[in-house]
Motif scaffolding. Structure first.
Motif: not given
Length: 210
Positions: A176-187
């Motif tokens: 999909t091109g969606i990076d679920l870990s792109s935001d530092p708060s999601h890492q």
């Protein structure tokens, strides 16, 4: 009764819907069946409160995380991708990446199902999440990466070091091109992070009659 969390099969006697499920897997050993007609290939399946030593360790690490999102979903200790016909693909310590029945989890553990609902993403791309997940079957599970991600903040999914939730993150991004870990708060991208991730929507779940 419809809920965001599907209780284990062992607790369904009083709660199961009187309605029959229209999409029963070819092989299903249970007396009741989840509402698979509302599930879609590419959905993310999250397992709650796994009581193995590894599952308990994951829950404890998530509950103590500095990441508020991960703490919010800390009851989830495992993640996989639904691929249709009552099957999911996941990365486990004992089996590497494999395809197996949802029954292997839902008979004893509660489940949560979440999906990408971004209107800008074509439905065919979301369905391709399942296709990309199957392409990883046979790849090894990285115990080291799973441990490092619990100890080192802001780690992101690595293609050559998979564990359950990084497999999910990689195949979602590929399809999909969606990076679920792109935001530092999601890492790091843990099961608990996926359970509370703002880019995912919960699917209402219930047990139905065969």
């Amino acid at each position: 009764m419809l809920s965001w969390v599907l209780p284990p099969s062992t607790q369904t006697a009083a709660a199961a819907s009187p309605l029959r499920e229209s999409r029963v897997p070819v092989v299903w050993p249970g007396v009741h069946v989840p509402n698979f007609s509302d599930w879609r290939p590419g959905d993310i399946v999250l397992v709650h409160r796994e009581v193995t030593p590894l599952g308990l360790a994951i829950q404890a690490a998530q509950a103590a995380s500095r990441n508020a999102l991960t703490r919010a979903g800390s009851a989830c200790s495992h993640a996989g991708i639904y691929v249709g016909n009552g099957m999911l693909v996941d990365a486990t310590k004992n089996q590497a990446v494999a395809e197996q029945s949802v029954w292997n989890y839902c008979q004893f553990r509660a489940l949560q199902v979440r999906r990408i609902t971004d209107a800008s993403i074509p439905e065919a791309d979301i369905a391709d999440i399942a296709v990309f997940a199957r392409q990883h079957i046979g790849e090894s599970y990285s115990v080291l990466e799973a441990i490092v991600s619990k100890l080192v903040p802001a780690t992101v999914p690595a293609r050559d070091a998979l564990y359950c939730s990084t497999l999910v993150g990689l195949v979602v991004a590929d399809a999909t091109g969606i990076d679920l870990s792109s935001d530092p708060s999601h890492q790091p991208l843990h099961p608990g992070t996926l359970a509370a991730h703002p880019d995912l929507t919960d699917v209402l779940l219930e047990w139905k009659q065969l």
